[in-house]
Design an enzyme around this catalytic site. Sequence first.
Site, short mmCIF file in Angstrom:
data_model
loop_
_atom_site.label_atom_id
_atom_site.label_comp_id
_atom_site.label_asym_id
_atom_site.label_seq_id
_atom_site.Cartn_x
_atom_site.Cartn_y
_atom_site.Cartn_z
N GLN A 98 1.13 -1.32 0.27
CA GLN A 98 -0.05 0.08 0.26
C GLN A 98 0.72 1.37 -0.07
OE1 GLN A 98 -1.27 0.83 4.50
NE2 GLN A 98 -1.59 -1.03 4.10
N HIS A 100 -0.09 6.12 0.70
CA HIS A 100 -0.90 7.09 1.29
C HIS A 100 -0.39 8.14 0.53
CE1 HIS A 100 -2.18 4.14 4.09
NE2 HIS A 100 -0.69 4.16 5.16
N GLU A 135 3.45 8.52 7.35
CA GLU A 135 3.10 7.00 9.17
C GLU A 135 4.49 6.67 9.74
OE1 GLU A 135 1.99 3.77 7.69
OE2 GLU A 135 0.00 3.85 7.52
N HIS A 264 4.72 0.86 0.19
CA HIS A 264 5.23 -0.67 1.81
C HIS A 264 4.46 -1.32 1.95
CE1 HIS A 264 3.01 2.87 3.69
NE2 HIS A 264 2.44 1.59 4.45
N ARG A 283 -3.85 0.24 -2.30
CA ARG A 283 -3.78 -0.81 -2.09
C ARG A 283 -3.10 -1.47 -3.97
NH1 ARG A 283 -7.46 -0.87 1.51
NH2 ARG A 283 -7.39 -0.59 3.33
#
Length: 404
Positions: A98, A100, A135, A264, A283
């Site tokens: 996935q 972001h 993240e 990642h 994804r």
Amino acid sequence: MDLLHNAVRPYAWGSRTAIAELLGKEVPAPHPEAELWMGAHPGDPSRVVGADGAERSLLELLSVDPDGQLGPRLAERWGSRLPFLLKVLAAEEALSLQAHPSARQAAEGFAAEEAAGVPRDAAVRNYKDPAAKPELICALTEFHALAGFREPSRTVALLRTLDAPALAPYTEMLVAQPDSSGLRALFTMLITLPQTSLSSLLPQVLDACVLHVKEHGEFDLECRTILELGESYPGDAGVLAALLLNRIVLQPGEAIHLPAGNLHAYLRGTGIEILANSDNVLRCGLTPKHVDVPELLRVLDFRCGDMDVMTGEEISPGVRVYRTPAPEFELSRLDLTGEARINHDGPQILICTSGAAVLTNVRGDELRLTRGQSVWLPASDPAVIVRPDGVESAQLFRATAGTD
């Protein structure tokens, strides 16, 4: 300062032992426990335990008193939304492959899906909100991950070592263009292979990985990972895509930052994760969930090279901060053998991951944290002194908003 009661998310890839053991509950747990959420995510907000034992949703507290809970600086920027979410993440199996979006990409995608009338709870919805989702994961145990595209010359060496006949044309693509553009072309081709081509190529790659592992070759860890993913996700193009990514092993206290566009997949281990309070995930494989390869390709960052492994900057004895460009969050680790003063002009969440600690503010209020417990400190609270309680040392992690 008040204790938090937090939700445990029972995803199938989670551990039956890690979070249960941290919280002092029965081990093994009756079902996999993947994430412990600390924050004000609308899907599972923490509950703040008042002095009288009454509990109140943190989400509700923020909506009623954003200035007092978040402070004027954060309230002006984020409204009544806590910009970060803190988690304990415990993986026994691989998460999806996935990435972001950036804030701009998320805003564009959200607006497009809103205009198209895609329900926000639809399984095919990509953008649940108009926010970015950077993240950071900091290992509590040895933590394994795939993250970022490997330097092309190393990937060429891996592919040539495997020497699968059906893989040769793809290897030569990267040989001819060993840069980010070459990675984009190769990744796009692999992740969009027709099933007939995938059914021919993937078994050859897996057989080559078996042989390499038997010979204890240079890329043993990478090949073992491909074999594990191939067993868990047979016929999945994401297994081939994983050949292009850095294989990372973090030791406790080490961390990686995953900015927008970073491809990642967490593989296994327990860590402290801090992220922007968003649900935007795109994804491309290793999952039964919704996959949208074209949209993922729109947001992916194909810059390549080793991932920067962070150990934190020591800002005072026993206190390390993991600095990133993310305005939504900042994570600190406190390895305490004595007192430490913590102060911030915004809200804070602290979780004790080892030993026990006592928090004391300038008014003389005290709160004891044992392992697995967490505390909410609103912006209006005074500075706090934290120290080990009844033990030689204690470890805590501290979440705050970014400082930009």
